[in-house]
Design a protein around this motif. Sequence first.
Motif, PDB file in Angstrom:
ATOM      1  N   LEU A 125      32.560 -18.808  40.945  1.00 52.73           N
ATOM      2  CA  LEU A 125      32.801 -17.405  40.610  1.00 52.73           C
ATOM      3  C   LEU A 125      32.502 -16.530  41.826  1.00 52.73           C
ATOM      4  O   LEU A 125      31.412 -16.601  42.390  1.00 52.73           O
TER       5      LEU A 125
ATOM      6  N   GLU B 235      31.576 -13.243  44.138  1.00 49.18           N
ATOM      7  CA  GLU B 235      30.656 -12.115  43.955  1.00 49.18           C
ATOM      8  C   GLU B 235      31.454 -10.880  43.570  1.00 49.18           C
ATOM      9  O   GLU B 235      32.531 -10.613  44.120  1.00 49.18           O
ATOM     10  N   LEU B 236      30.923 -10.127  42.613  1.00 50.07           N
ATOM     11  CA  LEU B 236      31.606  -8.903  42.213  1.00 50.07           C
ATOM     12  C   LEU B 236      31.492  -7.871  43.330  1.00 50.07           C
ATOM     13  O   LEU B 236      30.432  -7.729  43.955  1.00 50.07           O
TER      14      LEU B 236
ATOM     15  N   THR C 252      37.860 -13.727  32.922  1.00 45.37           N
ATOM     16  CA  THR C 252      36.445 -14.063  32.808  1.00 45.37           C
ATOM     17  C   THR C 252      36.137 -15.495  33.209  1.00 45.37           C
ATOM     18  O   THR C 252      35.020 -15.790  33.644  1.00 45.37           O
TER      19      THR C 252
ATOM     20  N   GLY D 288      34.783 -13.792  36.846  1.00 48.48           N
ATOM     21  CA  GLY D 288      33.454 -13.309  36.467  1.00 48.48           C
ATOM     22  C   GLY D 288      33.316 -13.211  34.968  1.00 48.48           C
ATOM     23  O   GLY D 288      34.134 -12.544  34.317  1.00 48.48           O
TER      24      GLY D 288
END
Length: 439
Positions: free
Chosen positions: A105, A107-108, A285, A289
């Motif tokens: 995933l 990183e936002l 998702t 994320g």
Amino acid sequence: MAAQYAISGTSAKGIAASVERGVAEGALSPGAALPPVRTLADRLGVSPGTVATAYKELRQRGIVVTRGRGGTVVAQAPSVASRRPPKVPAGLRDLAGGHPDPAFLPELPPSVRVTPGARSHRSAPRLPELEEPTRAWFGRDGVPSDDVTFAHSALDCVGRLLSVELRPGDAVAMEDPGYHHLLDLVPALGLRMVPVAVDDEGMRPDALRDALRAGARAVVCSPRSQNPYGGAFSPERRDALLGVLREAPDVLVVENDHAAEVAGVPLHSLASGGLPRWAQVRTVTKYLGTDLRWAALACDPTTLARHDGRLLLTSGWISHVLQGMAARLMTDPTALLLVEAARDAYAQRREALVAELGARGIAAHGASGLNVWVPVRDEAAVVNGLRSRGWWVAAGARFRLAAGPGVRITTAALEPPEAGALAADFADVLGEFGATYGG
């Protein structure tokens, strides 16, 4: 049940309120049986019709379900209380959650600045920098993308589509086994579920035809990464299903392509078949994320108008901050490389477990996605047997309507070398209790 919680009331509404209170407070747990209509009527001194009306109201609101000769019981996920999955016992390897591997995933990005000032975004609910990549995303896989919109999640989107299209008591054709949250959502909307059997290629055409003949006004299905079975439409299966659906042009067909980018197989979508009423929802998702609660919807013009009309009356739009983050990640080269790596790893891990189980004579299903479904005779015994060996897998009961028992194993984070150890333990469990367990 009756000895632990005394249902009260002298009217249908009062009886229904008493049952609802018992469910909300935990005195009536999921699966708890309610008294037969005549028994409760005699106990409360009311007519059987009054109790029957109360039970009907509770069914329409998704609090109870009726199981024919099995009577009326509290729903597995009653609409007045949120069900949480069982906590993973300490020291066990969690293969039950259906979650992606966090290692894949991205990183936002930092929070996106929005235009200052108090104003409504209702006049322009979709950011152009996200809408155009979304159209390309659907179009790449042959899904018509003239009409697209956004939602907060796949469940949010499907729930809105069904609520504007159907009325309480209407029937929905649902995959069996199927995604447990959808199986909880549909009765909570007051709708009836008609089970449609699945196999490695998704919904079976004969079962779908039976569901439509039984009055289903909508169909909810997964073209790939079917949860929990793992099925994926082949071109032949897609065409066969389209043949069935063309016999029912008024039925709304909703595809849930929830793991699109990491499904591991190509998309063969019903949406490309020229159906008059259709929708396909996708989320990010599983690969961008788990807390990025954004979904995209492509659909026919009528469905778009109905969905967005209801959205306008509720939340109004999807947060532009959220849209901005999704837009960044969907076009970020580093994030896209992680998604590609995840797709390959998930396929390898899923296939490794299916192969290891097969080598030990254990049938398993997982043609796509993040999970493997293993049919068994006794779910609880298998779950407990594997638990004693350090593995935590999901019992299949919450995924099933009329399908046979099984367990779901999430393989997203199960490295191929571990697959052999799990398969060996699985075989040992089956061997120890051969009269009880089955493959």
